[in-house]
Write a protein that holds these residues in place. Structure first.
Motif, mmCIF file in Angstrom:
data_model
loop_
_atom_site.group_PDB
_atom_site.id
_atom_site.type_symbol
_atom_site.label_atom_id
_atom_site.label_comp_id
_atom_site.label_asym_id
_atom_site.label_seq_id
_atom_site.Cartn_x
_atom_site.Cartn_y
_atom_site.Cartn_z
ATOM 1 N N LYS A 123 -13.517 -5.308 11.931
ATOM 2 C CA LYS A 123 -12.497 -4.470 12.633
ATOM 3 C C LYS A 123 -12.165 -5.085 13.575
ATOM 4 C CE LYS A 123 -13.080 -1.155 9.708
ATOM 5 N NZ LYS A 123 -12.141 -0.745 8.449
ATOM 6 N N PRO A 124 -10.755 -4.611 14.374
ATOM 7 C CA PRO A 124 -10.345 -5.378 15.681
ATOM 8 C C PRO A 124 -11.212 -5.049 16.700
ATOM 9 C CG PRO A 124 -8.743 -4.015 14.218
ATOM 10 C CD PRO A 124 -10.029 -3.598 13.594
ATOM 11 N N GLN A 125 -11.349 -5.670 17.746
ATOM 12 C CA GLN A 125 -12.202 -5.479 18.984
ATOM 13 C C GLN A 125 -11.473 -5.495 20.117
ATOM 14 O OE1 GLN A 125 -16.050 -7.917 19.296
ATOM 15 N NE2 GLN A 125 -14.682 -8.964 21.088
ATOM 16 N N ALA A 126 -11.353 -4.158 20.698
ATOM 17 C CA ALA A 126 -10.649 -3.973 21.922
ATOM 18 C C ALA A 126 -11.282 -5.082 23.184
ATOM 19 C CB ALA A 126 -10.809 -2.664 22.294
ATOM 20 N N PRO A 127 -10.340 -5.664 23.987
ATOM 21 C CA PRO A 127 -8.889 -5.090 23.947
ATOM 22 C C PRO A 127 -7.743 -6.246 23.474
ATOM 23 C CG PRO A 127 -9.415 -6.347 26.158
ATOM 24 C CD PRO A 127 -10.760 -6.361 25.183
ATOM 25 N N ASN A 128 -8.363 -7.557 22.862
ATOM 26 C CA ASN A 128 -7.493 -8.593 22.596
ATOM 27 C C ASN A 128 -7.835 -9.313 21.307
ATOM 28 O OD1 ASN A 128 -10.236 -9.410 23.600
ATOM 29 N ND2 ASN A 128 -9.209 -11.359 24.371
ATOM 30 N N PHE A 129 -8.572 -8.676 20.375
ATOM 31 C CA PHE A 129 -9.131 -9.533 19.255
ATOM 32 C C PHE A 129 -8.403 -8.667 18.021
ATOM 33 C CE2 PHE A 129 -11.883 -10.587 15.698
ATOM 34 C CZ PHE A 129 -12.070 -11.942 16.020
ATOM 35 N N SER A 130 -7.268 -9.010 17.473
ATOM 36 C CA SER A 130 -6.797 -8.459 16.431
ATOM 37 C C SER A 130 -7.197 -9.366 15.204
ATOM 38 C CB SER A 130 -5.094 -8.659 16.463
ATOM 39 O OG SER A 130 -4.839 -7.657 17.283
ATOM 40 N N VAL A 131 -7.188 -8.634 13.960
ATOM 41 C CA VAL A 131 -7.627 -9.220 12.809
ATOM 42 C C VAL A 131 -6.483 -9.219 11.805
ATOM 43 C CG1 VAL A 131 -10.088 -8.742 13.233
ATOM 44 C CG2 VAL A 131 -8.737 -6.963 11.869
ATOM 45 N N PHE A 132 -6.816 -10.285 10.507
ATOM 46 C CA PHE A 132 -5.781 -9.934 9.556
ATOM 47 C C PHE A 132 -6.435 -10.537 8.091
ATOM 48 C CE2 PHE A 132 -5.290 -14.279 11.076
ATOM 49 C CZ PHE A 132 -5.105 -15.192 9.883
ATOM 50 N N ASP A 133 -5.825 -10.428 7.123
ATOM 51 C CA ASP A 133 -6.205 -10.986 5.985
ATOM 52 C C ASP A 133 -5.019 -10.997 4.925
ATOM 53 O OD1 ASP A 133 -6.669 -8.623 4.422
ATOM 54 O OD2 ASP A 133 -8.532 -8.444 5.231
ATOM 55 N N ASN A 134 -5.274 -11.650 3.953
ATOM 56 C CA ASN A 134 -4.217 -11.677 3.041
ATOM 57 C C ASN A 134 -3.983 -10.440 1.888
ATOM 58 O OD1 ASN A 134 -6.479 -12.626 1.785
ATOM 59 N ND2 ASN A 134 -5.418 -13.953 0.427
ATOM 60 N N TYR A 135 -3.414 -9.347 2.551
ATOM 61 C CA TYR A 135 -3.287 -8.159 1.729
ATOM 62 C C TYR A 135 -2.257 -8.185 0.724
ATOM 63 C CZ TYR A 135 -6.475 -4.580 3.792
ATOM 64 O OH TYR A 135 -7.536 -3.750 4.156
ATOM 65 N N ILE A 136 -2.584 -9.111 -0.459
ATOM 66 C CA ILE A 136 -1.478 -9.320 -1.228
ATOM 67 C C ILE A 136 -1.921 -8.845 -2.668
ATOM 68 C CG2 ILE A 136 -0.622 -11.230 -0.161
ATOM 69 C CD1 ILE A 136 -1.841 -13.082 -2.072
ATOM 70 N N GLN A 137 -2.639 -7.818 -2.685
ATOM 71 C CA GLN A 137 -3.128 -7.142 -3.973
ATOM 72 C C GLN A 137 -1.883 -6.724 -4.865
ATOM 73 O OE1 GLN A 137 -4.131 -6.231 -0.838
ATOM 74 N NE2 GLN A 137 -3.574 -4.083 -0.544
ATOM 75 N N GLU A 138 -0.751 -6.351 -4.373
ATOM 76 C CA GLU A 138 0.272 -5.765 -4.850
ATOM 77 C C GLU A 138 1.072 -6.880 -5.946
ATOM 78 O OE1 GLU A 138 1.873 -2.374 -1.851
ATOM 79 O OE2 GLU A 138 2.264 -4.551 -1.429
ATOM 80 N N PRO A 139 1.186 -8.166 -5.454
ATOM 81 C CA PRO A 139 1.773 -9.250 -6.254
ATOM 82 C C PRO A 139 0.591 -9.809 -7.042
ATOM 83 C CG PRO A 139 1.450 -9.731 -4.107
ATOM 84 C CD PRO A 139 1.551 -8.618 -3.945
ATOM 85 N N ALA A 140 -0.713 -9.618 -6.825
ATOM 86 C CA ALA A 140 -1.834 -10.023 -7.503
ATOM 87 C C ALA A 140 -1.695 -9.234 -8.945
ATOM 88 C CB ALA A 140 -3.104 -9.992 -6.809
ATOM 89 N N TYR A 141 -1.554 -7.855 -8.637
ATOM 90 C CA TYR A 141 -1.587 -6.972 -9.775
ATOM 91 C C TYR A 141 -0.492 -7.311 -10.819
ATOM 92 C CZ TYR A 141 -1.669 -2.555 -12.308
ATOM 93 O OH TYR A 141 -1.636 -1.554 -13.229
ATOM 94 N N LEU A 142 0.831 -7.583 -10.309
ATOM 95 C CA LEU A 142 2.028 -7.919 -10.813
ATOM 96 C C LEU A 142 1.490 -9.265 -11.850
ATOM 97 C CD1 LEU A 142 4.781 -7.169 -8.405
ATOM 98 C CD2 LEU A 142 3.886 -5.786 -10.211
ATOM 99 N N SER A 143 1.118 -10.270 -11.187
ATOM 100 C CA SER A 143 0.797 -11.424 -11.801
ATOM 101 C C SER A 143 -0.196 -11.299 -12.741
ATOM 102 C CB SER A 143 0.324 -12.450 -10.559
ATOM 103 O OG SER A 143 -1.202 -12.244 -10.296
ATOM 104 N N GLY A 144 -1.196 -10.329 -12.792
ATOM 105 C CA GLY A 144 -2.103 -9.919 -13.757
ATOM 106 C C GLY A 144 -1.463 -9.227 -15.097
ATOM 107 N N MET A 145 -0.338 -8.682 -14.710
ATOM 108 C CA MET A 145 0.345 -8.004 -15.941
ATOM 109 C C MET A 145 1.080 -9.059 -16.747
ATOM 110 S SD MET A 145 2.568 -4.492 -14.097
ATOM 111 C CE MET A 145 3.299 -4.242 -15.653
ATOM 112 N N VAL A 146 1.422 -10.122 -15.853
ATOM 113 C CA VAL A 146 1.950 -11.371 -16.427
ATOM 114 C C VAL A 146 0.905 -12.166 -17.501
ATOM 115 C CG1 VAL A 146 3.093 -13.463 -16.468
ATOM 116 C CG2 VAL A 146 3.642 -11.531 -14.803
ATOM 117 N N ALA A 147 -0.096 -12.148 -16.841
ATOM 118 C CA ALA A 147 -1.239 -13.008 -17.581
ATOM 119 C C ALA A 147 -1.712 -12.240 -18.909
ATOM 120 C CB ALA A 147 -2.381 -13.109 -16.597
#
Length: 336
Positions: free
Chosen positions: A124-148
């Motif tokens: 999780k983020p840590q106050a006051p200055n540590f932000s987090v991210f990751d590749n929330y690309i599950q939506e196009p991953a789902y679409l690519s699965g449909m193609v597969a």
């Protein structure tokens, strides 16, 4: 006469100095307004995940917004030292991936409360200055699965991942769910190579899956598409679009765009408003943080009914009518 010349000469010098200062002022102001940004990566710049962050930062550098420094192939043991050097060096924003060095990275952030940190993290983020991210690309991953699901002839799909961490697991689960929607009969063989960058190992794992009948491979790591190409099989890309390098192999790819996250962080740092938050959602399709790559060389090869289903599902996702489930648990093989 002499006094008048000296006085006139002095006025001329002052005038020239003022003119020079006014000419230089914009460029000096521009130089001073550039943010000092640094990034620390444990893998090479060309590795899929890191390449997207590096690309977004290089674009900001090209626009003249930032001074950008980066270190690649930094070992976990050396990560904290490099972070401290960049923080001590006056960098205002520091980026990287903290997955294997969470405690050390968060400790550095605490020691430099006036520096902004934006790191890939499962935490999780840590106050006051540590932000987090990751590749929330599950939506196009789902679409690519449909193609597969629509492209497999054997109903067997092989999936090669790096490590079974949430950031990888959720994309695999989304891909599998998408494949199941267009082909309920499909089975999956899943292998983790326990490395973020080992193309030969990923290649060997792929060969083993092909030997067991897989004709479509999910390329979460480099090396998978090479094996698929050698054996005349198909691959689905992840994070980056490698179809130009594999025009007869890579059918579709779930693409990650880090620009929305980077641009937001730069704006907030510049305004002095950067706080600890989760940037994950800015990787979703509605923020233009991800997309399904164009089918390109496979545009006429993917069945028309599958293309229609994918387009309809994409529209539903963007309209908020369909939400791709986020499942961070380790996926299991279903092949018998």
């Amino acid at each position: 006469m002499t006094t008048r010349r000296i006085f006139t000469g002095s006025l001329l010098c002052i005038s020239m100095a003022l003119s020079t200062a006014l000419t230089l002022a914009p460029s000096l102001a521009a130089a001073q307004s550039k943010l000092k940004v640094a990034a620390i990566y444990t893998v090479p710049f060309e590795q899929q995940w890191v390449s997207r962050i590096h690309k977004a930062l290089k674009a900001a550098e090209a626009r003249g917004e930032i001074e950008y420094k980066a270190s690649e192939n930094v070992s976990n043991a050396d990560y904290e030292r490099v972070m401290r050097e960049y923080a001590t060096g006056g960098n205002q924003l520091i980026l990287g991936e903290a997955f294997a060095v969470e405690a050390a990275a968060r400790k550095v952030a605490k020691d430099f409360p006036k520096t902004s940190f934006l790191l890939g993290s499962s935490g999780k983020p840590q106050a006051p200055n540590f932000s987090v991210f990751d590749n929330y690309i599950q939506e196009p991953a789902y679409l690519s699965g449909m193609v597969a699901g629509g492209m497999t002839k054997t109903n067997k799909i092989g999936m090669v991942g790096g490590f079974p961490i949430p950031e990888v697991n959720r994309l695999m689960h989304a891909f599998m769910a998408g494949a199941k929607e267009t082909n309920p009969k499909v089975e999956f063989t899943i292998t983790f190579i326990n490395s973020w960058f080992d193309p030969p190992k990923a290649k060997e794992a792929t060969f083993a899956m092909i030997d067991k009948g897989a004709d479509v491979l999910y390329a979460e790591r480099f090396g998978v598409s090479d094996a698929a190409k050698e054996k005349g099989k198909l691959a689905i890309g992840n994070v980056i679009d490698t179809q130009p390098q594999y025009p007869d192999t890579v059918v579709a790819s779930a693409i990650w765009h880090m620009e929305p996250s980077i641009d937001r962080a730069l704006k907030l740092v510049k305004e002095g408003k950067f706080t600890a938050e989760d940037y994950g959602p800015y990787s979703m399709m509605k923020h233009k943080g991800s997309e399904l790559a164009p089918l390109g060389t496979f545009e006429k090869k993917v069945p028309a009914d599958i293309v229609a289903k994918v387009k309809a599902k994409e529209a539903d996702i963007l309209a908020g009518k369909f939400t791709v489930k986020v499942d961070d648990s380790q996926p299991k093989s279903t092949a018998k």
